[in-house]
Design an enzyme around this catalytic site. Sequence first.
Site, mmCIF file in Angstrom:
data_model
loop_
_atom_site.group_PDB
_atom_site.id
_atom_site.type_symbol
_atom_site.label_atom_id
_atom_site.label_comp_id
_atom_site.label_asym_id
_atom_site.label_seq_id
_atom_site.Cartn_x
_atom_site.Cartn_y
_atom_site.Cartn_z
ATOM 1 N N GLU A 33 0.805 -1.217 0.000
ATOM 2 C CA GLU A 33 0.000 0.000 0.000
ATOM 3 C C GLU A 33 0.840 1.271 0.000
ATOM 4 O OE1 GLU A 33 -2.062 -1.289 3.740
ATOM 5 O OE2 GLU A 33 -1.651 0.762 4.337
ATOM 6 N N CYS B 255 3.481 8.437 0.507
ATOM 7 C CA CYS B 255 4.094 7.562 1.506
ATOM 8 C C CYS B 255 4.184 6.175 0.883
ATOM 9 C CB CYS B 255 3.205 7.545 2.753
ATOM 10 S SG CYS B 255 3.747 6.336 3.974
ATOM 11 N N CYS C 39 6.903 -6.947 7.553
ATOM 12 C CA CYS C 39 8.000 -6.348 8.319
ATOM 13 C C CYS C 39 8.371 -7.318 9.427
ATOM 14 C CB CYS C 39 7.521 -5.025 8.924
ATOM 15 S SG CYS C 39 8.785 -4.154 9.877
ATOM 16 N N CYS D 10 7.069 -4.205 16.088
ATOM 17 C CA CYS D 10 6.585 -3.142 16.983
ATOM 18 C C CYS D 10 5.145 -3.458 17.405
ATOM 19 C CB CYS D 10 6.654 -1.781 16.289
ATOM 20 S SG CYS D 10 8.338 -1.302 15.882
ATOM 21 N N CYS E 207 1.908 -1.755 15.712
ATOM 22 C CA CYS E 207 1.918 -1.604 14.253
ATOM 23 C C CYS E 207 1.229 -2.779 13.549
ATOM 24 C CB CYS E 207 3.361 -1.484 13.781
ATOM 25 S SG CYS E 207 3.497 -1.232 12.013
ATOM 26 N N CYS F 29 -0.635 2.501 8.959
ATOM 27 C CA CYS F 29 0.063 1.789 7.895
ATOM 28 C C CYS F 29 -0.171 0.294 8.048
ATOM 29 C CB CYS F 29 1.546 2.109 7.886
ATOM 30 S SG CYS F 29 2.311 2.218 9.490
HETATM 31 N N1 SAH Z 1 9.781 0.904 9.996
HETATM 32 C C1 SAH Z 1 9.887 2.319 9.952
HETATM 33 C C2 SAH Z 1 8.916 3.006 9.040
HETATM 34 C C3 SAH Z 1 7.488 2.554 9.005
HETATM 35 S S1 SAH Z 1 6.327 3.093 10.174
HETATM 36 C C4 SAH Z 1 9.848 2.904 11.347
HETATM 37 O O1 SAH Z 1 9.678 2.151 12.296
HETATM 38 O O2 SAH Z 1 10.047 4.087 11.501
HETATM 39 C C5 SAH Z 1 6.232 4.844 10.170
HETATM 40 C C6 SAH Z 1 5.912 5.412 11.545
HETATM 41 O O3 SAH Z 1 4.593 5.078 11.969
HETATM 42 C C7 SAH Z 1 6.846 4.887 12.622
HETATM 43 O O4 SAH Z 1 7.196 5.910 13.509
HETATM 44 C C8 SAH Z 1 5.977 3.858 13.303
HETATM 45 O O5 SAH Z 1 6.458 3.564 14.584
HETATM 46 C C9 SAH Z 1 4.630 4.539 13.275
HETATM 47 N N2 SAH Z 1 3.461 3.684 13.477
HETATM 48 C C10 SAH Z 1 3.277 2.396 13.116
HETATM 49 N N3 SAH Z 1 2.067 1.962 13.483
HETATM 50 C C11 SAH Z 1 1.464 2.997 14.079
HETATM 51 C C12 SAH Z 1 0.191 3.183 14.684
HETATM 52 N N4 SAH Z 1 -0.703 2.207 14.767
HETATM 53 N N5 SAH Z 1 -0.085 4.399 15.193
HETATM 54 C C13 SAH Z 1 0.805 5.413 15.131
HETATM 55 N N6 SAH Z 1 2.014 5.299 14.583
HETATM 56 C C14 SAH Z 1 2.351 4.094 14.073
#
Ligand code: SAH
Length: 348
Positions: free
Chosen positions: A93, A106, A113, A117, A120, A334
């Site tokens: 996406e 974006c 991944c 986290c 996420c 995302c």
């Molecule tokens: N892997 C990379 C980039 C992808 S995520 C990273 O970790 O930075 C982009 C941003 O969105 C990151 O800061 C991630 O921690 C955040 N993110 C992911 N899921 C989220 C959610 N449910 N709510 C808010 N931020 C989120």
Amino acid sequence: MMVNEIKSLYLEEAIQAVREMGGKDFQGKQLFQWLHQKQVDSYSVMTNLPGAVRKRLEEECHLLILQPVETQISALDGTRKYLFAMPDGQMVESVWMHYRHGDSVCISSQAGCRMGCRFCASTIGGLVRNLTAQEMLEQVYAVGRAVGKSVSHVVVMGTGEPLDNYENLLRFIRILNHEQGMRMSQRNITVSTCGIVPKIYELAREKLQITLALSLHGATDEKRQELMPIAKKYPLSEVMEACDFYFKNTGRRITYEYSLIRGVNDTQEDAQQLANLLRHRNCHVNLIPVNPVKERGFCQSEQKIVDKFKNKLEKYGINVTIRREMGRDIDGACGQLRRRHMDTDAVQ
Ligand code: SAH
């Protein structure tokens, strides 16, 4: 580099490929321009290339052209989310956002991944594979085509950890920025990482002018480790040292991303610890109200808590913005659109 991944080739490699097909060097440059500047959708329109070269390209090099398999348009702010199917069926996406300063895309850097986290959606099914440079570039081109406007900014903040796909990421950035391609300014490109320390040093040494965004989400090792498994591998002190090195080497201010999760990392004490960590650093903090993900069970902080958190940081002279939530109504976080598709595919 595989020649059949034609859009992943650097200019010199495209020249070499065309030379091997019997063409001249300037024709290799023309091929590169057709692919990345004019972004055409077939070899047949590349009329300044010799017929024999075009025929070889058609036979040997699949031209990757992505078409959205699903599009969602936010009724609130016009944000558009696109789901693309890669040739092997992987779903990816990309999001288009309209800002006052320009139009931003974006993109995803991996299918899935492996960083894990906890808040996420993208990481739930694990990593399937890296995306190639052309699969990243084509997300930008395809969104531009679909929207009918030129894209001025790119953020690598979709599914995936870009520094876990380092070589392809660099190719993507260099081709996007190339003067014979889209010529996107490096300053308009942001790469977000969860903090893979050795790769931050490597990136710093490339001396690119891109913006590095570091996903912090906690100001102590304990808090970060609760949310991000990568924090167990690289303690905060090492991450911060790497970010300082990045700033020193490139002159580019780091953006620290901090997703606020109700009752988890949004207290005044958390704000104080974050202020202590960043107050003497020339940086920018982006507070992100966490996007609730159905599998995760985290909630957004209340607005007044977010404001208090921001005020605390500002008291220490830290530059803070609250990320405007774009596309709240369209599977905002995302990985959610891709995930929903995986769910429906699974029940079919
Ligand atoms: N892997 C990379 C980039 C992808 S995520 C990273 O970790 O930075 C982009 C941003 O969105 C990151 O800061 C991630 O921690 C955040 N993110 C992911 N899921 C989220 C959610 N449910 N709510 C808010 N931020 C989120």
